[in-house]
Write an enzyme that holds these catalytic residues in place. Structure first.
Site, PDB file in Angstrom:
ATOM      1  NE  ARG C  66      -2.633  -0.085   3.329  1.00  0.00           N
ATOM      2  CZ  ARG C  66      -3.830  -0.395   2.865  1.00  0.00           C
ATOM      3  NH1 ARG C  66      -4.499   0.472   2.148  1.00  0.00           N
ATOM      4  NH2 ARG C  66      -4.332  -1.577   3.110  1.00  0.00           N
ATOM      5  CB  THR C  67       3.201   2.680   2.485  1.00  0.00           C
ATOM      6  OG1 THR C  67       2.240   2.532   3.529  1.00  0.00           O
ATOM      7  CG2 THR C  67       3.944   3.989   2.670  1.00  0.00           C
ATOM      8  CE  LYS C  96      25.384 -10.824  -1.107  1.00  0.00           C
ATOM      9  NZ  LYS C  96      25.740 -10.126  -2.354  1.00  0.00           N
ATOM     10  NE  ARG C 117       6.506   1.136   6.068  1.00  0.00           N
ATOM     11  CZ  ARG C 117       5.170   1.112   6.109  1.00  0.00           C
ATOM     12  NH1 ARG C 117       4.526  -0.043   6.050  1.00  0.00           N
ATOM     13  NH2 ARG C 117       4.485   2.230   6.197  1.00  0.00           N
ATOM     14  CG  HIS C 145       3.847   6.214   8.442  1.00  0.00           C
ATOM     15  ND1 HIS C 145       4.394   6.696   7.279  1.00  0.00           N
ATOM     16  CD2 HIS C 145       3.013   5.208   8.055  1.00  0.00           C
ATOM     17  CE1 HIS C 145       3.913   6.025   6.255  1.00  0.00           C
ATOM     18  NE2 HIS C 145       3.081   5.117   6.686  1.00  0.00           N
TER      19      HIS C 145
END
Lengths: 316, 316, 316
Positions: C66-67, C96, C117, C145
């Site tokens: 969605r975002t 890694k 994110r 957010h």
């Protein structure tokens, strides 16, 4: 209507420009690609539309945001578009048991070139044998990584002014490190280069690469500190955890060669420190500020080199 | 400013063009889409900008690089751009427990059409019921795969010159194989077609499709060799490992029907061998060189068909 | 050649426009971004090319179709292109062992801005400290957010006509819910707003946010039904299953606050119900048809807000 993608062009009879095994690059093609790289860097900031209307497929069977992004950025910076498979081994017909060859045949119907990363040595070459479009090897297991080697050459040329008569130490996991395997092959194509191989006994450079280079220009040691003073390039690499059978075996090697500020004091003023990245401790962060630490500049050069390679691969 | 994406257009009152269940495609729409497919193929190599300024969302809850790439390539070849979710089931709000309906509602605010692959039968139809933009079914579990069936029709028409009065064998896992389920429905919309269903007893075509087709035009057998000589189309499919409850059950069926060079000798000169791909052993690689082996040409047709479907879906 | 991407511009000396911690947004910048949002919404349907020739990298270490889609759609609607990492934690050098800082440094060589994110609180701020390009926080664990909070403000302004002297209930998991944490901070920058915090004792809003807001404008309760009648905004949130140590602990909280048609009858006619989505049962589907249910309109506003934020972040 120049500003949109054309449907795939009619199949051309011109030979395809694959880039799979670095050994097949001759010196004149290398120099042509490095010149194109330099041209693209000079034109940084100017819009390019050389690959407008073209479609690149990036097929990554091993994880790598870094390398994938550099190819995709190069394609976009040239005006092209991208089909992207970030985890082709899990998100594809591979899971259903399809052969790599079949996947390549089908993707070849949709795109104009394929960038392939795959865990198996020789995968890019196998792909090139069945593809109707150009295939570019973005890493085939512990095999090769030719565009990384080209960007390494470009970096050396830009930082040191030449590609011959250099003393270059390749340090770390030379058995599994495809970037150093490819770089060794390409450096050997220029006269007078001496390779100093610094690795523990179990991680030595493979005989296939040694054979192609010739023993005369190779020195071998496991003593990093001793070789540093006379180098032009100190090329550090990561111990490739993902190539070992067990965590124990990996643990035995991890951390054996670490570039510290102390070690940097032994390195010539004119020399540079390179690393293909990612690093996981084998260069201490305090070294980043040293002007000889070239690895982030090296990463940046990846963009121009990949623009040159994509342009060459998609131009008959 | 023609060369960039417009913000989403005002909500139109025109009915949306969903493509979810093949049964709802009437013959005239099928023929319209196949004609558009042919037009796009004719114009291969010419830039198209019919979907410039439009944005396609590909939402794949099941892995498929192949199908996703063909839709995304089609969108780019039409001048459009793509939002891509390769593994929507793991990389989305689905993981947090969101309903498919809510996801579709939100994605409908950002894109101009949705291509949906989902493991549940009927998922595309559920999505279409809440979507404010067109929904295209790219496979709903063991349900349907209408764009694959359209490209199969297109391939048959192109290779054999007609879509009626054909004898077509559908071979393999007809219970779970959504591509043959959809193809059977579409073939039944043209007069005089005979379907020969070749499957082991446990993998027979479902009653829902049989009911829609009518028994008159169906022949059923488990003997592949016997039916091959009189066919126009031999349509081989993969046993769908991922649809069985256990590896044992899958093992019982795997490898029961294999197309070999010997079998191809029994097939008419004028006939073709098709396969939706991927294959995992049910067609031997030596068969690839046979000119009647149409499956890679079939894959290529996927591009033109999906251009036609996307163009139709996003044009009110 | 305006219609293709330029290579990355020369490094500018102008300060970068990062958006990491909402507390650092002052009221004038908030109002500037909301005005730009409104301008973009007004021009919906008109092509925009303000970010033509620019490249956005979306780096998602936590799943969110969605975002990610809303940022990528915003970039495409502005004429730009995207490099997309859907599952950066598994498909990148992170696996890694590479540091976030190194990843950001390298991606900064290829793109013109980064949307990040990440599961760790403060990750976006760490990224911004080493990045050569703008970093936008699209969620840092249970931290913040900010673009969600901006779209929430935009929604409130659009639905209720003002951003001050409002009575807003924030309901649910206020401890882990980064969207309400950020929204609380932004609402406190406008005069006269009263926050009603409705959460069970274990899921109360953190002291960091309380401290920044000041106790005077906060009321706290665990009785949802009682507070509903006098609200302007009822902001419901999801209990964040993924932030709890055990399923048991999550189970204790799940379902404690559910918005039902009955509860909606207690809400004023002029008030609105918001939710950042996804929801998993905390708003019953029958509520969707209520004109005061603003959550799908809220999701749609995400597109315009992210256009405004990207435009600001990539314009020196």
């Amino acid at each position: 209507m120049r500003d949109t993608l054309a449907a795939p062009p009619a199949r051309t009879q011109a030979p395809l420009h694959h880039l799979t095994e670095p050994q097949r690059l001759d010196r004149s093609l290398i120099e042509q690609l490095l010149q194109a790289t330099s041209d693209f860097e000079q034109r940084a900031g100017q819009a390019q539309d050389r690959l407008q209307g073209r479609l690149l497929a990036t097929l990554f069977y091993e994880p790598s945001t870094r390398t994938r992004f550099s190819f995709e950025a190069a394609m976009h910076r040239l005006g092209g578009q991208v089909l992207s498979a970030q985890n082709a081994g899990q998100a594809t017909s591979a899971l259903k048991g399809e052969s790599l060859e079949d996947t390549i045949r089908v993707v070849g119907e949709y795109a104009d070139a394929i960038v392939l990363r795959h865990p198996e040595i020789g995968a890019a070459d196998r792909a090139a044998q069945v593809a109707r479009i150009s295939v570019i090897n973005a890493g085939d297991g512990a095999g090769h990584h030719p565009t990384q080697a080209l960007l390494d050459l470009y970096t050396i040329k830009k930082e040191l002014g030449r590609l011959d008569h250099l003393r270059v130490a390749l340090v770390g996991d030379l058995r599994h490190g495809r970037t150093v395997r490819s770089l060794a092959l390409l450096l050997a194509k220029f006269p007078g280069n001496e390779l100093v191989l610094v690795s523990p006994p179990g991680l030595r450079l493979g005989d296939d690469v040694r054979g192609a280079i010739g023993a005369a220009s190779i020195h071998e040691t496991d003593d990093l500190t001793g070789v540093v003073p006379r180098l032009d390039v100190l090329y550090q690499t990561r111990i490739q955890a993902e190539r070992f059978a067990s965590a124990d075996e990996y643990g035995r090697y991890r951390g054996i060669y670490v570039v510290t500020p102390e070690l940097m004091r032994r390195l010539s003023e004119h020399a540079i420190l390179m690393h293909p990245l990612p690093r996981v401790g084998e260069i201490e962060p305090q070294v980043d500020a040293d002007p000889r630490a070239a690895y982030f500049r090296q990463a940046r050069n990846g963009l121009w080199v990949r623009m040159a390679v994509l342009d060459w691969a998609m131009t008959p």
